[in-house]
Design an enzyme around this catalytic site. Structure first.
Site, short mmCIF file in Angstrom:
data_model
loop_
_atom_site.label_atom_id
_atom_site.label_comp_id
_atom_site.label_asym_id
_atom_site.label_seq_id
_atom_site.Cartn_x
_atom_site.Cartn_y
_atom_site.Cartn_z
N ASP A 29 0.83 -1.20 0.00
CA ASP A 29 0.00 0.00 0.00
C ASP A 29 0.87 1.26 0.00
O ASP A 29 1.99 1.26 0.50
CB ASP A 29 -0.91 -0.01 1.24
CG ASP A 29 -2.09 0.95 1.09
OD1 ASP A 29 -2.36 1.40 -0.03
OD2 ASP A 29 -2.72 1.26 2.11
N ASN A 77 -10.96 -2.78 -5.50
CA ASN A 77 -10.20 -1.81 -6.29
C ASN A 77 -10.85 -1.49 -7.65
O ASN A 77 -10.48 -0.52 -8.31
CB ASN A 77 -8.75 -2.27 -6.50
CG ASN A 77 -7.88 -2.17 -5.26
OD1 ASN A 77 -6.96 -2.97 -5.05
ND2 ASN A 77 -8.14 -1.18 -4.40
C1 IPE Z 1 -5.36 -2.83 -0.32
O1 IPE Z 1 -5.03 -1.49 -0.49
C2 IPE Z 1 -5.37 -3.53 -1.65
C3 IPE Z 1 -4.06 -3.70 -2.27
C4 IPE Z 1 -2.92 -3.38 -1.75
C5 IPE Z 1 -4.08 -4.33 -3.56
P1 IPE Z 1 -6.16 -0.36 -0.65
O2 IPE Z 1 -5.44 0.91 -0.76
O3 IPE Z 1 -7.08 -0.75 -1.74
O4 IPE Z 1 -6.93 -0.49 0.74
P2 IPE Z 1 -7.82 0.56 1.52
O5 IPE Z 1 -8.78 1.14 0.54
O6 IPE Z 1 -6.89 1.60 2.06
O7 IPE Z 1 -8.46 -0.23 2.60
C1 IPE Z 2 -1.53 0.15 -3.42
O1 IPE Z 2 -1.29 1.51 -3.45
C2 IPE Z 2 -1.69 -0.45 -4.80
C3 IPE Z 2 -3.05 -0.92 -5.11
C4 IPE Z 2 -4.07 -0.91 -4.31
C5 IPE Z 2 -3.26 -1.40 -6.46
P1 IPE Z 2 -2.48 2.55 -3.48
O2 IPE Z 2 -2.84 2.81 -4.89
O3 IPE Z 2 -3.59 2.08 -2.62
O4 IPE Z 2 -1.79 3.83 -2.85
P2 IPE Z 2 -2.43 4.85 -1.83
O5 IPE Z 2 -2.97 4.04 -0.69
O6 IPE Z 2 -3.52 5.57 -2.56
O7 IPE Z 2 -1.30 5.74 -1.43
MG MG Z 3 -4.08 2.33 -0.69
#
Ligand code: IPE
Ligand code: IPE
Ligand code: MG
Length: 249
Positions: A29, A77
Site C-alpha cells: 500500500d 479496487n
Molecule cells: C489494499 O489497499 C489492496 C491492495 C494493496 C491491492 P487499498 O489501498 O485498496 O486499501 P484501503 O482502501 O486503504 O483499505
Molecule cells: C496500493 O497503493 C496499490 C493498489 C491498491 C493497487 P495505493 O494505490 O492504494 O496507494 P495509496 O494508498 O492511494 O497511497
Molecule cells: Mg491504498
C-alpha cells in the site's frame, strides 16, 4: 567457489535462519501517496511498486523464505477511476510477460489467487502461461492476489463444498478446518506467518481473512515503493522478537 546455499551466504547475521517466516504476505500500500509526494501521477507509484516487489521476491528467495504472497488488486479496487484500473491491468500483463523468462530461470513458482475470470482475457492467458511454465519450479512460491477478496474466497469455498454435498460425495459432518482450507484459493500453502502492510494503515482490507488467523502483523509507515531490503530486514528482525503463543501460555 562455494557449495553453501545462496540463502545462508546472504541472510543478515542478526537474523536466525531457523526462525524465519515460512510464508510472508504483503499488502503493498502507498503507491499513490508516494507519487503524490513527488507531484507525479498515481500510476508512477504503481510502476515503481513493481520494482519493489521484484526486489522483495528476490530477497525472499535469497534468504530462504518458502512463499511470498503479494496483494496486487482487491475486489474493491474496481471502484477506482477507470483509467487507473486499466493502467493496472495493462501493467500486470506487461510485467508478467517481461519477467516470465527470469522467473523460470530463477526457480520461481508463480500462482495467481483471486477471481481470475473477471480479468481481461489477454491477462488471463498470460497468467495461465506463467503458471504452467513455472509449475515445477522449487525455489520459492510467489503468489499474486489479483481481483482477490477474502470474503469472496470464503464464499467460493462454501459453494464448492455445498456442490459436493448436493452431489452426494461429501457428508457435511466431514467439513473441518483442513478440508475447508483445501477449498480456498490458497489451498496447500502454509498460512502466512508474517503479514506486512506498508504506508501505515492498520487494517487488513479483505486480504487473506481465513489465513491470517495467527499471522504476526507488522505495519510500517514506509510507502510501498520505498520498501527496500533494509525495510524488509527490519520487518524480519521485528518478527523474530515476537513470542508466538497460538493461544497457549
Ligand atoms: C489494499 O489497499 C489492496 C491492495 C494493496 C491491492 P487499498 O489501498 O485498496 O486499501 P484501503 O482502501 O486503504 O483499505
Ligand atoms: C496500493 O497503493 C496499490 C493498489 C491498491 C493497487 P495505493 O494505490 O492504494 O496507494 P495509496 O494508498 O492511494 O497511497
Ligand atoms: Mg491504498
Amino acid at each position: 567457489m562455494t557449495l553453501q546455499p545462496h540463502s545462508l551466504i546472504t541472510l543478515p547475521d542478526d537474523l536466525d535462519p531457523d526462525r524465519l517466516p515460512r510464508h510472508v504476505a504483503v499488502i503493498m500500500d502507498g503507491n499513490g501517496r508516494w507519487a503524490r509526494q513527488r507531484h507525479l501521477p498515481r500510476i508512477m507509484g504503481h510502476q515503481r511498486g513493481v520494482d519493489t516487489l521484484k526486489d522483495l521476491l528476490r530477497c525472499c528467495k535469497d534468504w530462504g523464505i518458502e512463499a511470498l504472497t503479494a496483494y496486487a488488486f482487491s475486489t474493491e479496487n474496481w471502484g477506482r477511476p477507470l483509467p487507473e484500473v486499466d493502467f493496472l491491468m495493462t501493467l500486470f500483463e506487461r510485467v508478467l510477460r517481461r519477467e516470465l523468462p527470469e522467473m523460470v530461470e530463477e526457480g520461481v513458482q508463480i500462482h495467481f489467487v483471486g477471481d481470475l475470470t473477471c480479468l481481461p482475457p489477454s491477462l488471463q492467458a498470460e497468467i495461465e502461461r506463467a503458471m504452467s511454465a513455472t509449475a515445477h519450479n522449487q525455489k520459492i512460491k510467489f503468489v499474486v492476489a489479483t481481483n482477490y477478496g477474502g470474503r469472496r474466497e470464503i464464499i467460493q469455498a462454501c459453494r464448492s463444498l455445498a456442490a459436493k454435498v448436493k452431489a452426494g460425495v461429501l457428508d457435511p459432518a466431514d467439513i473441518d478446518e483442513v478440508l475447508f482450507e483445501r477449498h480456498l484459493y490458497t489451498g496447500g500453502l502454509p498460512d502466512p506467518d508474517l503479514l506486512i502492510r506498508t504506508s501505515g494503515e492498520m487494517r487488513v482490507s479483505n486480504f487473506l481473512l481465513w489465513q491470517v488467523a495467527y499471522a504476526e502483523i507488522y505495519v510500517t509507515n514506509t510507502l510501498w515503493p520505498d520498501f527496500d531490503r533494509a525495510a524488509f530486514h527490519e520487518a524480519l528482525r521485528n518478527f523474530q522478537q515476537r513470542h508466538r503463543r497460538f493461544g497457549r501460555l
